[in-house]
Write a protein that holds these residues in place. Sequence first.
Motif, PDB file in Angstrom:
ATOM      1  N   ASN A   1       6.504   1.716   8.795  1.00  0.00           N
ATOM      2  CA  ASN A   1       5.321   0.944   8.403  1.00  0.00           C
ATOM      3  C   ASN A   1       5.341   0.496   6.949  1.00  0.00           C
TER       4      ASN A   1
ATOM      5  N   HIS B   1       4.966  -3.096   5.640  1.00  0.00           N
ATOM      6  CA  HIS B   1       3.881  -3.898   6.209  1.00  0.00           C
ATOM      7  C   HIS B   1       2.672  -4.024   5.288  1.00  0.00           C
ATOM      8  N   TYR B   2       2.615  -3.196   4.243  1.00  0.00           N
ATOM      9  CA  TYR B   2       1.389  -3.082   3.462  1.00  0.00           C
ATOM     10  C   TYR B   2       1.382  -3.940   2.199  1.00  0.00           C
TER      11      TYR B   2
ATOM     12  N   TRP C   1      -1.883  -0.527   1.320  1.00  0.00           N
ATOM     13  CA  TRP C   1      -2.022  -1.951   1.000  1.00  0.00           C
ATOM     14  C   TRP C   1      -2.107  -2.177  -0.518  1.00  0.00           C
TER      15      TRP C   1
END
Length: 375
Positions: free
Chosen positions: A242, A245-246, A272
């Motif tokens: 992951n 993705h942030y 994020w």
Amino acid sequence: MPRSRFSGRALALTALTAVLSALFTVAPAEAAEGAITGLAGKCVDVAAASSANGTAVQLYSCNGTNAQRWSNPGDGTLRALGKCLDVVDRGTGDGASVQLWDCSGGANQKWVVTAAHDIVNPAANKCLDVRDNNSADGTRLQIWSCTGGANQKWNAPASGGGTTPPPSTSGFVVSEAQFNQMFPNRNPFYTYAGLVAATKKYPAFATTGSDTVKKQEAAAFLANVNHETGGLVHIVEQNTANYPHYCDWNQPYGCPAGQAAYYGRGPIQLSWNFNYKAAGDALGIDLLNNPWRVEREPDIAMMTGLWYWNTQNGPGTMTPHNAMVNSAGFGQTIRSINGSLECDGRNPAQVQSRVDAYLRFTSILGVAPGANLYC
């Protein structure tokens, strides 16, 4: 992952299925087994000493028999004759009777003994009650809205033979002993000192309202933290796939620390680039360029959790802090933290994990959990 909140849902959460250990009680140094005494000094008793499912639980003169010997094993249940104190038909209304039944782990078999000597069923948010305030032998016990009356006051066995942890000397409503009891397997990175230091940034946290509300808010924050980190075990998001993705390149400041630098970290898994920017700006720390501080400095890690708790609505309609101090209930903190993925039936198991931790922590702090536990 929802952009409106800290992601990192891929944490290894198998450790979170343990429910309601270490039930708090006010009785100092009592054994883990013994009588539950109440109105007129009489005992909680299993009718005719029968272990059959559905046997009535009543008030009766204390006689020292096994029908009046209750254990508090630390899983949130109260047990006699090998079975659990149970609310009939999972009732939640005033007047629902209690009985003996095979232990199932159901919410109608969970109890919290508070510092005020109430025995509360959190699912109903009601107290164990002697029907009609009648002290006669054989009077049936039930649940009823908590009134503070003598027919709802009990002395119960301590969980595991333990004693009440000493009060906090830090000024925080959770003592270090209670913190350690909540997180027995925590990573050494997550320190009590780091938590206390972080609270200074948000002085309204766990200091607003009555003592009950203060403790409920602390328990609510720590319960959500428990869920996000596997019991304060994980510092960073476990699913490394992951990580890239942030980064939202639509933000004018971009991702100066790198595409994969803004993965979930800390007690509420800050993720994020825009969340790192906002949290860092609020805390006076440059987390956009140096997000690694969240996984290296315990006080900063806790500060990011409290930043979200006190200032962000997330997918909800209020901050988690406001949810607790304004009596909206624990369920609204779940909604504000991860409601778009968990609430309204989307993932009831994850919601239950959070609720179970909250019930355990309010037990340790000796307060009733309040209403509206679910979202």
